[in-house]
Write a protein that holds these residues in place. Structure first.
Motif, PDB file in Angstrom:
ATOM      1  N   UNK A  15       0.833  -1.209   0.000  1.00 15.83           N
ATOM      2  CA  UNK A  15       0.000   0.000   0.000  1.00 15.83           C
ATOM      3  C   UNK A  15       0.865   1.256   0.000  1.00 15.83           C
ATOM      4  N   UNK A  16       1.900   1.258   0.841  1.00 18.14           N
ATOM      5  CA  UNK A  16       2.828   2.397   0.883  1.00 18.14           C
ATOM      6  C   UNK A  16       3.474   2.588  -0.485  1.00 18.14           C
ATOM      7  N   UNK A  17       3.935   1.532  -1.093  1.00 22.54           N
ATOM      8  CA  UNK A  17       4.623   1.597  -2.377  1.00 22.54           C
ATOM      9  C   UNK A  17       3.696   2.175  -3.440  1.00 22.54           C
ATOM     10  N   UNK A  18       2.468   1.658  -3.472  1.00 22.86           N
ATOM     11  CA  UNK A  18       1.497   2.142  -4.465  1.00 22.86           C
ATOM     12  C   UNK A  18       1.177   3.626  -4.226  1.00 22.86           C
ATOM     13  N   UNK A  19       0.972   4.021  -2.982  1.00 31.98           N
ATOM     14  CA  UNK A  19       0.577   5.396  -2.646  1.00 31.98           C
ATOM     15  C   UNK A  19       1.716   6.396  -2.878  1.00 31.98           C
ATOM     16  N   UNK A  20       2.942   6.038  -2.439  1.00 36.04           N
ATOM     17  CA  UNK A  20       4.037   7.008  -2.444  1.00 36.04           C
ATOM     18  C   UNK A  20       4.921   6.976  -3.685  1.00 36.04           C
ATOM     19  N   UNK A  21       4.895   5.898  -4.426  1.00 38.15           N
ATOM     20  CA  UNK A  21       5.741   5.801  -5.622  1.00 38.15           C
ATOM     21  C   UNK A  21       4.923   5.688  -6.903  1.00 38.15           C
ATOM     22  N   UNK A  24       1.932   8.753  -7.638  1.00 36.09           N
ATOM     23  CA  UNK A  24       2.397  10.067  -8.108  1.00 36.09           C
ATOM     24  C   UNK A  24       2.930  10.047  -9.551  1.00 36.09           C
ATOM     25  N   UNK A  25       3.590   8.973  -9.933  1.00 36.28           N
ATOM     26  CA  UNK A  25       4.120   8.890 -11.306  1.00 36.28           C
ATOM     27  C   UNK A  25       2.970   8.747 -12.303  1.00 36.28           C
ATOM     28  N   UNK A  26       2.004   7.893 -11.991  1.00 38.50           N
ATOM     29  CA  UNK A  26       0.850   7.723 -12.876  1.00 38.50           C
ATOM     30  C   UNK A  26       0.071   9.031 -12.997  1.00 38.50           C
ATOM     31  N   UNK A  27      -0.169   9.712 -11.893  1.00 40.14           N
ATOM     32  CA  UNK A  27      -0.899  10.987 -11.923  1.00 40.14           C
ATOM     33  C   UNK A  27      -0.137  12.035 -12.738  1.00 40.14           C
ATOM     34  N   UNK A  28       1.177  12.072 -12.590  1.00 41.07           N
ATOM     35  CA  UNK A  28       1.985  13.008 -13.364  1.00 41.07           C
ATOM     36  C   UNK A  28       1.890  12.707 -14.860  1.00 41.07           C
ATOM     37  N   UNK A  29       1.887  11.435 -15.225  1.00 42.89           N
ATOM     38  CA  UNK A  29       1.731  11.075 -16.633  1.00 42.89           C
ATOM     39  C   UNK A  29       0.373  11.541 -17.144  1.00 42.89           C
ATOM     40  N   UNK A  30      -0.656  11.362 -16.347  1.00 43.25           N
ATOM     41  CA  UNK A  30      -2.012  11.757 -16.765  1.00 43.25           C
ATOM     42  C   UNK A  30      -2.154  13.277 -16.918  1.00 43.25           C
ATOM     43  N   UNK A  54       9.999  10.408 -11.727  1.00 42.59           N
ATOM     44  CA  UNK A  54      10.503   9.320 -10.896  1.00 42.59           C
ATOM     45  C   UNK A  54      10.012   9.512  -9.477  1.00 42.59           C
ATOM     46  N   UNK A  55       9.793   8.397  -8.803  1.00 43.51           N
ATOM     47  CA  UNK A  55       9.455   8.401  -7.381  1.00 43.51           C
ATOM     48  C   UNK A  55      10.079   7.142  -6.798  1.00 43.51           C
ATOM     49  N   UNK A  56      10.949   7.336  -5.833  1.00 39.39           N
ATOM     50  CA  UNK A  56      11.626   6.169  -5.251  1.00 39.39           C
ATOM     51  C   UNK A  56      12.328   5.371  -6.332  1.00 39.39           C
ATOM     52  N   UNK A  57      12.071   4.072  -6.394  1.00 36.60           N
ATOM     53  CA  UNK A  57      12.759   3.229  -7.365  1.00 36.60           C
ATOM     54  C   UNK A  57      12.076   3.149  -8.734  1.00 36.60           C
TER      55      UNK A  57
END
Length: 90
Positions: free
Chosen positions: A47-53, A56-62, A78-81
């Motif tokens: 859940x943390x990985x999906x929320x924090x990494x 944000x990348x998917x939303x930025x692409x959109x 980029x976010x985290x890894x």
């Protein structure tokens, strides 16, 4: 036409090519999400990985990505890894 590529540092690299940024964002979210779900991490870590990494990348692409690609420019975030890049394909 858009080419979207992404990498999970030291884990996986993949790509998608298509005409619609929204579809590319959905593919990115689904494929990376499936890898995270199958990673063996604890549910709260997933859940943390999906929320924090991933989110944000998917939303930025959109948003920013769609705008940049509409102008004929490339986009990356980029976010985290997780690193994702999209470019117009001629």
């Amino acid at each position: 036409m858009i080419k979207l590529t992404w990498a999970l540092i030291a884990e996986h690299v993949d790509e998608w090519t298509g005409d619609d940024t929204a579809q590319g964002a959905a593919v990115l979210e689904a494929k990376v999400g499936a890898m995270v779900d199958a990673s063996g991490m604890r549910p709260e870590t997933v859940q943390h990985w999906r929320r924090d990494f991933l989110a944000p990348v998917v939303e930025s692409l959109r948003t920013e990505g769609t705008a940049a690609l509409a102008r004929g420019e490339s986009w990356s975030n980029a976010a985290g890894p997780l690193l994702a890049c999209a470019s117009p394909v001629c």
